[in-house]
Design a protein around this motif. Sequence first.
Motif, PDB file in Angstrom:
ATOM      1  N   LEU A  71       0.834  -1.207   0.000  1.00  0.00           N
ATOM      2  CA  LEU A  71       0.000   0.000   0.000  1.00  0.00           C
ATOM      3  C   LEU A  71       0.865   1.252   0.000  1.00  0.00           C
ATOM      4  O   LEU A  71       2.020   1.235   0.443  1.00  0.00           O
ATOM      5  CB  LEU A  71      -0.895   0.016   1.246  1.00  0.00           C
ATOM      6  N   ASP A  72       0.290   2.353  -0.484  1.00  0.00           N
ATOM      7  CA  ASP A  72       0.999   3.635  -0.398  1.00  0.00           C
ATOM      8  C   ASP A  72       0.775   4.250   0.979  1.00  0.00           C
ATOM      9  O   ASP A  72       0.137   3.648   1.862  1.00  0.00           O
ATOM     10  CB  ASP A  72       0.581   4.581  -1.529  1.00  0.00           C
ATOM     11  N   ALA A  73       1.270   5.454   1.178  1.00  0.00           N
ATOM     12  CA  ALA A  73       1.223   6.085   2.495  1.00  0.00           C
ATOM     13  C   ALA A  73      -0.201   6.395   2.937  1.00  0.00           C
ATOM     14  O   ALA A  73      -0.462   6.544   4.144  1.00  0.00           O
ATOM     15  CB  ALA A  73       2.062   7.370   2.488  1.00  0.00           C
ATOM     16  N   GLU A  74      -1.127   6.484   1.995  1.00  0.00           N
ATOM     17  CA  GLU A  74      -2.519   6.776   2.339  1.00  0.00           C
ATOM     18  C   GLU A  74      -3.394   5.528   2.355  1.00  0.00           C
ATOM     19  O   GLU A  74      -4.613   5.621   2.486  1.00  0.00           O
ATOM     20  CB  GLU A  74      -3.080   7.807   1.347  1.00  0.00           C
ATOM     21  N   GLY A  75      -2.787   4.357   2.201  1.00  0.00           N
ATOM     22  CA  GLY A  75      -3.540   3.117   2.233  1.00  0.00           C
ATOM     23  C   GLY A  75      -4.047   2.645   0.887  1.00  0.00           C
ATOM     24  O   GLY A  75      -4.747   1.638   0.809  1.00  0.00           O
ATOM     25  N   GLY A  76      -3.711   3.342  -0.182  1.00  0.00           N
ATOM     26  CA  GLY A  76      -4.115   2.917  -1.519  1.00  0.00           C
ATOM     27  C   GLY A  76      -3.273   1.748  -2.005  1.00  0.00           C
ATOM     28  O   GLY A  76      -2.087   1.644  -1.672  1.00  0.00           O
ATOM     29  N   LEU A  77      -3.864   0.875  -2.802  1.00  0.00           N
ATOM     30  CA  LEU A  77      -3.166  -0.307  -3.295  1.00  0.00           C
ATOM     31  C   LEU A  77      -2.104   0.073  -4.325  1.00  0.00           C
ATOM     32  O   LEU A  77      -2.380   0.791  -5.284  1.00  0.00           O
ATOM     33  CB  LEU A  77      -4.158  -1.281  -3.927  1.00  0.00           C
ATOM     34  N   ILE A  78      -0.888  -0.432  -4.122  1.00  0.00           N
ATOM     35  CA  ILE A  78       0.176  -0.292  -5.111  1.00  0.00           C
ATOM     36  C   ILE A  78       0.272  -1.567  -5.934  1.00  0.00           C
ATOM     37  O   ILE A  78       0.233  -1.552  -7.157  1.00  0.00           O
ATOM     38  CB  ILE A  78       1.535   0.003  -4.441  1.00  0.00           C
ATOM     39  N   ALA A  79       0.392  -2.713  -5.247  1.00  0.00           N
ATOM     40  CA  ALA A  79       0.535  -3.984  -5.960  1.00  0.00           C
ATOM     41  C   ALA A  79       0.235  -5.142  -5.023  1.00  0.00           C
ATOM     42  O   ALA A  79       0.262  -4.998  -3.800  1.00  0.00           O
ATOM     43  CB  ALA A  79       1.945  -4.120  -6.536  1.00  0.00           C
ATOM     44  N   THR A  80      -0.052  -6.281  -5.622  1.00  0.00           N
ATOM     45  CA  THR A  80      -0.213  -7.535  -4.894  1.00  0.00           C
ATOM     46  C   THR A  80       0.865  -8.492  -5.368  1.00  0.00           C
ATOM     47  O   THR A  80       1.015  -8.710  -6.574  1.00  0.00           O
ATOM     48  CB  THR A  80      -1.600  -8.147  -5.155  1.00  0.00           C
ATOM     49  N   VAL A  81       1.610  -9.040  -4.443  1.00  0.00           N
ATOM     50  CA  VAL A  81       2.689  -9.957  -4.797  1.00  0.00           C
ATOM     51  C   VAL A  81       2.513 -11.239  -3.998  1.00  0.00           C
ATOM     52  O   VAL A  81       1.968 -11.226  -2.898  1.00  0.00           O
ATOM     53  CB  VAL A  81       4.079  -9.344  -4.525  1.00  0.00           C
ATOM     54  N   TYR A  82       2.966 -12.335  -4.570  1.00  0.00           N
ATOM     55  CA  TYR A  82       2.837 -13.593  -3.849  1.00  0.00           C
ATOM     56  C   TYR A  82       3.737 -14.653  -4.434  1.00  0.00           C
ATOM     57  O   TYR A  82       4.085 -14.636  -5.614  1.00  0.00           O
ATOM     58  CB  TYR A  82       1.398 -14.104  -3.852  1.00  0.00           C
ATOM     59  N   SER A  83       4.136 -15.576  -3.567  1.00  0.00           N
ATOM     60  CA  SER A  83       4.782 -16.793  -4.015  1.00  0.00           C
ATOM     61  C   SER A  83       3.698 -17.755  -4.478  1.00  0.00           C
ATOM     62  O   SER A  83       3.820 -18.412  -5.504  1.00  0.00           O
ATOM     63  CB  SER A  83       5.603 -17.411  -2.883  1.00  0.00           C
ATOM     64  N   ARG A  84       2.608 -17.826  -3.691  1.00  0.00           N
ATOM     65  CA  ARG A  84       1.426 -18.596  -4.059  1.00  0.00           C
ATOM     66  C   ARG A  84       0.207 -17.736  -3.784  1.00  0.00           C
ATOM     67  O   ARG A  84       0.057 -17.201  -2.687  1.00  0.00           O
ATOM     68  CB  ARG A  84       1.367 -19.898  -3.258  1.00  0.00           C
ATOM     69  N   ASP A  85      -0.645 -17.620  -4.793  1.00  0.00           N
ATOM     70  CA  ASP A  85      -1.821 -16.769  -4.661  1.00  0.00           C
ATOM     71  C   ASP A  85      -2.853 -17.472  -3.791  1.00  0.00           C
ATOM     72  O   ASP A  85      -3.567 -18.369  -4.241  1.00  0.00           O
ATOM     73  CB  ASP A  85      -2.404 -16.482  -6.046  1.00  0.00           C
ATOM     74  N   ARG A  86      -2.921 -17.056  -2.549  1.00  0.00           N
ATOM     75  CA  ARG A  86      -3.818 -17.707  -1.600  1.00  0.00           C
ATOM     76  C   ARG A  86      -4.339 -16.668  -0.617  1.00  0.00           C
ATOM     77  O   ARG A  86      -3.604 -15.789  -0.180  1.00  0.00           O
ATOM     78  CB  ARG A  86      -3.082 -18.813  -0.844  1.00  0.00           C
ATOM     79  N   GLN A  87      -5.611 -16.782  -0.284  1.00  0.00           N
ATOM     80  CA  GLN A  87      -6.218 -16.001   0.776  1.00  0.00           C
ATOM     81  C   GLN A  87      -6.910 -16.969   1.729  1.00  0.00           C
ATOM     82  O   GLN A  87      -7.888 -17.609   1.361  1.00  0.00           O
ATOM     83  CB  GLN A  87      -7.237 -15.004   0.217  1.00  0.00           C
TER      84      GLN A  87
END
Length: 783
Positions: A71-87
């Motif tokens: 996230l940026d300094a205001e909480g906005g999404l910059i990017a999503t990164v993962y070794s394995r895409d899991r939630q």
Amino acid sequence: MGKKRSGGGLTGPQQAAKFLGVSVLSGVVLAGIAIPGAGALGLAAKGTVEGFDEIPANLKTPPLSQRTTILDAEGGLIATVYSRDRQVVPLTAISPYMQKAIVAIEDSRFYEHGAVDLKGILRAVNRNAQEGGAAQGASTLTQQYVKNVFVEEAGDDESKVREAQEKSLGRKIRELKYSIQVEEELGKKKILENYLNITYFGQQAYGIESAAQRYFSKPAKDLTLEESALLAGVVQSPSRFDPVNDAQEAMKRRNVVLQRMADMKDISQAEADEAKQKPVQLKVTRPKNGCITAVKGAGFFCDYVRNTFLTDPVFGKTREERAKIWNQGGLTVRTTLDPQSQDAANASIKDHVNEDDSIATAVTMVQPGTGRVLAMGQSKPYGFGKNETQINYSVDKRMGGSNFGFQVGSTFKPFIAAAAIERGMEPTKVYPAPNKMEYPSPVSRCDGSNWQNLPLANGKLQTAENETSDEVGPYAMKTAMEKSINTYFVQMISDIGLCPVTEMTQKLGVVPASGVKLPEEPSIALGSAEMSPLTMANAYATFANRGVYCTPIALESITDAHGKALAVPKTKCDRAMAQDTADTINTLLRGVVDSGTGERAGLSDRDNAGKTGTTDNRYNAWFVGYTPNLSGAVWVGSGGAKKITMEDITIGGQYYPKVFGGGLPGPIWKDAVSGSLSGREAPGFVTVNIPEPSVPGGGGGNGNGNGGNNGGRNNPPTQPSRPGKPSKPGKPGGDNKPGDNRPGGAGAAGPTGGLFGGATGGGGGTDLLTGGTNAGDGGAEPQ
């Protein structure tokens, strides 16, 4: 009837019965082995009890790797990164249809048996014995979960993954014991929840939540009957039953699952039949992973964040430890990136340099006093395609930057001035500063040795010269800084010695981008050292912060998958120079943007200061500037292996006879900083009075377009003339061949009385180590 082993012996079913008997005697039941008609089981039956008892009692379950959100300094999404895409989600957030579907097709007696399913084993043994091969297995959901734990623990180690999946009796025995433990400790609902979160569903989706998002663009709790059946069917073979690549095969498998659910009374036959008639309807969200997905052109900042994590000991003693945490993921990383500053940097870059230009630019901005990196962008986007790159021009090599960084030219001169003032030199100091001179020697180094000006291959001593032929001293410090007089600073560094400059740069974090030690050679006075924009922006932030240097930081906070806060590196601030020294440098560099080489970068609505830099053969051009609350560096040059001389060149659709630090990097800096600070406070510098001593002769302009900073301003036109394409100027430093110490010719004169003088000619000072000619920034910057 079961086949006999070669050489006689028990049939497959008889071996199974004997083995099961041994297991029962030890208080366990072996489950989940796909037993062939002959052979494998009998080889391991002997000593099974002893081997079983030797297996550790506790299954160490590694945390499941998940996606990390940046996230940026205001909480906005910059990017999503993962070794394995899991939630990871709780069972309550998974559709009841999905829960029933996976149990029906993978382990229909899941709620009836323990860790093992004796009926299933006997059924599998008989069928496999009849068919003479491993046609059917009998692994329970619990055993499958345990196997997936082993696979998860193996990570990206292919040999460990193969070991975790091998069809061996030894693995099955380990799997059995751990399954018993898991059943006792977790219970059925938790096992089902864990299984659905760990299982691979194809298309880079691990766990049911990511699978639901990947195939249907919805959360797992909203999966319908037919969608749940489809995903449950994928598990057996994610490649064979991939609905994206083979919808017909996936639908057949889905219908098998639906019928199985009906047979188990989870749904009615009518419901199953109705669902079977529906076509496979996907709403695919394509896999998006890594810094290439970053918004606001922040791919390189995202990469800098990742490298910060991997290189900082606060996250682990070794890189391997840090990489394990990063790859495990599940982190929420809040960074220092300021959205307004990043937008301003991107807009300025886009306005001045095109992606497909032969040269590139990088812009980095930091906050004085905190070290917070506010913006980081460049004209070549982050990526793998044409006109894209993964090299971050803004940072050092170890953080993903270029191999060497970029020569900084005259932007190095303020460091020399700061070192001299710290040693007591008055800012009114005057040096003869001739147009051209041999480097004085000897010059003292930190270790007590001396640098000597030794003859080059052509027998001549190494020389330095100013940008234009009429830049002839004597000069005082203020004018020398404004005009960027090379020979003035060569004399200064020779006067104070190399060690004070080395010590000053160390305090300012000015380290070559390659990581090597800054060379103790007088050529550093003309910017022969290669730095990154982040290094330069952060060093100049020390001047803005009145002499206190703060290490750069990109991370504000990090929480793990459980919401626990992790320690993050904090900026470390130390005084690098006296407050008066910094105030003096600020005063000197204000002159650069007020009336010197950086005039086109000057801001009209707030205090600002800075320095231009143009290097050998015009391979690189810089402007590094700052206000009391923002510091930024702009580099323009060739980022690849091929170096490009920026003369007679079109950049961003505009033609440039020569690129100077103040002519292109300066306006980029001005637009970026103006946008970054729009609507924000405008504090002022604390300045000092620097009287201009009376200097006889020298330093004046001749008004014909070839003069110094005042050249061409003696008689400014009422309206600036609009010149056509100028004639080609004289080449700096003779023909620019390495080792050539001949002075360059004068540049072609601009329109008489032109606002900025003509195109500046003349060669810069010689780069002693490389043998090239290091062009300075003296004289007025052309339009």
